[in-house]
Design a protein around this motif. Sequence first.
Motif, PDB file in Angstrom:
ATOM      1  N   ALA A 322    -136.839 -69.603  45.446  1.00  0.00           N
ATOM      2  CA  ALA A 322    -136.611 -68.329  46.133  1.00  0.00           C
ATOM      3  C   ALA A 322    -137.361 -68.290  47.463  1.00  0.00           C
ATOM      4  O   ALA A 322    -136.849 -67.796  48.475  1.00  0.00           O
ATOM      5  N   LEU A 323    -138.581 -68.822  47.484  1.00  0.00           N
ATOM      6  CA  LEU A 323    -139.372 -68.833  48.706  1.00  0.00           C
ATOM      7  C   LEU A 323    -138.724 -69.694  49.792  1.00  0.00           C
ATOM      8  O   LEU A 323    -138.804 -69.387  50.978  1.00  0.00           O
ATOM      9  N   ARG A 324    -138.081 -70.766  49.374  1.00  0.00           N
ATOM     10  CA  ARG A 324    -137.430 -71.647  50.363  1.00  0.00           C
ATOM     11  C   ARG A 324    -136.208 -70.966  50.996  1.00  0.00           C
ATOM     12  O   ARG A 324    -135.716 -71.426  52.027  1.00  0.00           O
ATOM     13  N   GLU A 325    -135.743 -69.890  50.382  1.00  0.00           N
ATOM     14  CA  GLU A 325    -134.619 -69.136  50.943  1.00  0.00           C
ATOM     15  C   GLU A 325    -135.081 -67.962  51.799  1.00  0.00           C
ATOM     16  O   GLU A 325    -134.277 -67.133  52.206  1.00  0.00           O
ATOM     17  N   SER A 326    -136.386 -67.889  52.058  1.00  0.00           N
ATOM     18  CA  SER A 326    -136.907 -66.779  52.853  1.00  0.00           C
ATOM     19  C   SER A 326    -136.221 -66.725  54.212  1.00  0.00           C
ATOM     20  O   SER A 326    -136.038 -67.750  54.880  1.00  0.00           O
ATOM     21  N   PRO A 327    -135.848 -65.532  54.669  1.00  0.00           N
ATOM     22  CA  PRO A 327    -135.189 -65.410  55.978  1.00  0.00           C
ATOM     23  C   PRO A 327    -136.154 -65.564  57.149  1.00  0.00           C
ATOM     24  O   PRO A 327    -135.722 -65.640  58.294  1.00  0.00           O
ATOM     25  N   VAL A 328    -137.457 -65.582  56.877  1.00  0.00           N
ATOM     26  CA  VAL A 328    -138.452 -65.775  57.930  1.00  0.00           C
ATOM     27  C   VAL A 328    -139.360 -66.934  57.544  1.00  0.00           C
ATOM     28  O   VAL A 328    -139.489 -67.283  56.369  1.00  0.00           O
ATOM     29  N   ARG A 329    -139.987 -67.515  58.548  1.00  0.00           N
ATOM     30  CA  ARG A 329    -140.891 -68.634  58.300  1.00  0.00           C
ATOM     31  C   ARG A 329    -142.112 -68.163  57.519  1.00  0.00           C
ATOM     32  O   ARG A 329    -142.710 -67.131  57.831  1.00  0.00           O
ATOM     33  N   LEU A 330    -142.474 -68.920  56.492  1.00  0.00           N
ATOM     34  CA  LEU A 330    -143.645 -68.603  55.695  1.00  0.00           C
ATOM     35  C   LEU A 330    -144.839 -69.386  56.223  1.00  0.00           C
ATOM     36  O   LEU A 330    -144.805 -70.614  56.324  1.00  0.00           O
ATOM     37  N   SER A 331    -145.900 -68.663  56.556  1.00  0.00           N
ATOM     38  CA  SER A 331    -147.098 -69.307  57.084  1.00  0.00           C
ATOM     39  C   SER A 331    -148.290 -68.410  56.818  1.00  0.00           C
ATOM     40  O   SER A 331    -148.203 -67.187  56.983  1.00  0.00           O
ATOM     41  N   THR A 332    -149.390 -69.011  56.375  1.00  0.00           N
ATOM     42  CA  THR A 332    -150.628 -68.268  56.210  1.00  0.00           C
ATOM     43  C   THR A 332    -151.783 -69.106  56.713  1.00  0.00           C
ATOM     44  O   THR A 332    -151.956 -70.261  56.312  1.00  0.00           O
ATOM     45  N   MET A 333    -152.539 -68.571  57.609  1.00  0.00           N
ATOM     46  CA  MET A 333    -153.677 -69.276  58.199  1.00  0.00           C
ATOM     47  C   MET A 333    -153.276 -70.655  58.721  1.00  0.00           C
ATOM     48  O   MET A 333    -154.020 -71.620  58.614  1.00  0.00           O
TER      49      MET A 333
END
Length: 360
Positions: A322-333
């Motif tokens: 599900a996370l790989r289908e996120s419509p926005v880039r996932l990034s933390t720190m």
Amino acid sequence: MIRWRKGEVARVRREWPGAMELDVTLAEGECRALAYPSLVGRPEPGDTVLLNTTALAMGLGTGGYAMVVAVPDRLPEDPSGPGHLVKARYTPLQATVLGADEQDSPYHALLKDADSVDGMPVVIADLHSALPAILCGLYAYASAPAERPRVAYVMLDGGALPAWFSMSCAELRARDWLCGVVTVGQAFGGDVEAVTLHTGLLAARHVLRADVAIVTQGPGNLGTGTRWGFSGVSAGEAVNAAAVLSGRPVAALRVSEGDRRERHVGVSHHSLTAYGRVALAPAQVVVPELPGAFGALVREQARALAVRHELVDVPVDGLAEALRESPVRLSTMGRGLDEDLAYFLASAAAGRHAAALRAG
């Protein structure tokens, strides 16, 4: 304290609602700058601009832009219309907005005596980067888009003050992953403005008609490596606000397997302090069922929160997809999905649990 520069706009790189990214030519070279047209007007190529370059000089990650303070030769028009909430108060860029809870608002009567969010699940997280991951977990629970809950984002003022700074918010809003953004405290630029977190949650429920609210600080995070000196203490205060308004607080743990700082490995000390010491009302703390020795470490560290809160074990199967289908880039720190999968799984698990609460 502030580093000032004058420059000339070379080009507009891109735009999203409320913000413009520019290339600006300075005496010492070119830099990337950000302008909020509602505050400073719309810069065009060739314009002279006054910049605050403090964030660039400090090398801030999230705030790595020069900020346009003014377009001196072409000032914006004076604002018109109702609204007397002043945000970023007593700074050179203080702005007047119309608050949902003020007397001139069409929603004033609705919020005047409002005292409950009617059991609405309120997912609370430390960092802004948790927002899209929580939504991925929420929406993975729904078998069809029509079954998705209406989700409002309530942005605290511990990080960026303008909601316009968040490209994620703009994209999530455009794709109807959010029914609206509420900016509270000194934060501004949301679809709805509110004076406090409490009226912000009430506005999410009664103005935006949200089924679920997500509360985090805006992009950026201030931490000092001390027990109490970090902006994420507001997560504990958000638990209290959600509880006093008859909401169902769901606490997302800040978990990391990729952070090199010992105090953030496993369950971050931010979560342990905010939920363990600042939150006085009970919440459901979501403990992701992560595999192996690291998962065991997270479960062991989370046990300290059971004194006041209910620990809820939530499976993470299917959430990576599900996370790989996120419509926005996932990034933390600065770390992406594959560099710190545990962080995003913990946030998505909180979303999954909130969806189950609503459905149940």
